[in-house]
Design a protein around this motif. Sequence first.
Motif, PDB file in Angstrom:
ATOM      1  N   GLY A 192      -6.634  10.007  -3.954  1.00  0.00           N
ATOM      2  CA  GLY A 192      -7.016   8.603  -3.878  1.00  0.00           C
ATOM      3  C   GLY A 192      -5.824   7.704  -3.608  1.00  0.00           C
ATOM      4  O   GLY A 192      -5.910   6.748  -2.819  1.00  0.00           O
ATOM      5  N   LEU A 193      -4.689   7.994  -4.256  1.00  0.00           N
ATOM      6  CA  LEU A 193      -3.479   7.209  -4.034  1.00  0.00           C
ATOM      7  C   LEU A 193      -2.992   7.352  -2.600  1.00  0.00           C
ATOM      8  O   LEU A 193      -2.565   6.372  -1.968  1.00  0.00           O
ATOM      9  N   ILE A 194      -3.048   8.564  -2.077  1.00  0.00           N
ATOM     10  CA  ILE A 194      -2.630   8.793  -0.694  1.00  0.00           C
ATOM     11  C   ILE A 194      -3.516   8.010   0.266  1.00  0.00           C
ATOM     12  O   ILE A 194      -3.031   7.343   1.191  1.00  0.00           O
ATOM     13  N   ILE A 195      -4.826   8.066   0.053  1.00  0.00           N
ATOM     14  CA  ILE A 195      -5.761   7.348   0.915  1.00  0.00           C
ATOM     15  C   ILE A 195      -5.523   5.841   0.835  1.00  0.00           C
ATOM     16  O   ILE A 195      -5.506   5.138   1.855  1.00  0.00           O
ATOM     17  N   ALA A 196      -5.323   5.324  -0.381  1.00  0.00           N
ATOM     18  CA  ALA A 196      -5.095   3.884  -0.558  1.00  0.00           C
ATOM     19  C   ALA A 196      -3.844   3.437   0.188  1.00  0.00           C
ATOM     20  O   ALA A 196      -3.832   2.386   0.855  1.00  0.00           O
ATOM     21  N   ASN A 197      -2.769   4.212   0.082  1.00  0.00           N
ATOM     22  CA  ASN A 197      -1.529   3.873   0.778  1.00  0.00           C
ATOM     23  C   ASN A 197      -1.713   3.879   2.286  1.00  0.00           C
ATOM     24  O   ASN A 197      -1.206   3.003   2.992  1.00  0.00           O
ATOM     25  N   ILE A 198      -2.440   4.864   2.783  1.00  0.00           N
ATOM     26  CA  ILE A 198      -2.661   4.953   4.230  1.00  0.00           C
ATOM     27  C   ILE A 198      -3.499   3.783   4.728  1.00  0.00           C
ATOM     28  O   ILE A 198      -3.216   3.197   5.782  1.00  0.00           O
TER      29      ILE A 198
END
Length: 240
Positions: free
Chosen positions: A19-25
């Motif tokens: 989720g953190l990776i997706i949010a950053n992207i």
Amino acid sequence: MVPLRDVNPVRITPYVTYGLIIANILVFIYEITLPPPVLESFFRTWAVVPRDLTMVLEGTRVGSSPFPEWLTLISSQFLHGGFLHIAGNMLFLWIFGNNVEESLGRIKYLIFYIGCGVLAALTQWFFASGSDIPSLGASGAIAGVMGAYILKYPKAEIVTLIPLGFFLPVARIPAYFFLGFWFVQQAFNGIVGLNAPADIGMQGGGIAYWAHAGGFVFGAILGPVLGLFNDSKESRVEQL
């Protein structure tokens, strides 16, 4: 040294890390749609500007944003200054975050991650409280993840590319060596770069080495406090 992956298997699906990776992207995709003047304004609103934070702490109101300045300690963790910046951060988060998430459990891991990012940003602010240069990126929070990882899995092996000119041999390096070397490098660069100028923008800028080093240290402290060495309830349930 460029890490490819660790060889420590996980037993739960690391939803928070994903989720953190997706949010950053997603935030980065929004950034690249902005023209340079708007992007700079966006950074100055949502990144940590040490001088502005100092003025607020001294009781002086800064800017016209309806949001409190301290909120940038969190929002700045989802901003990045270029493709290489976000690619490197998300690679490290993907490699090391899953194991730490498994050890802490999802809720504690999210608290840990955000907390490390906040403390890392404050470390950078402490050493450059008068700077007018926006500080942004997930690096401090991810450094905290790495600080916890090296305590929990010091003997884990990292499959790594070692650049040797035109050759890129693959080697397995113990986590304590890889991450320890990284930490010493960040601390050294922070010391020699205290007065180095930097710019904001999508393709360049300075590196907040003190945030990296601070995040690493606080990650090593907060991890055990939050139960890094205890099997999380989530892990036990999903193994049944």
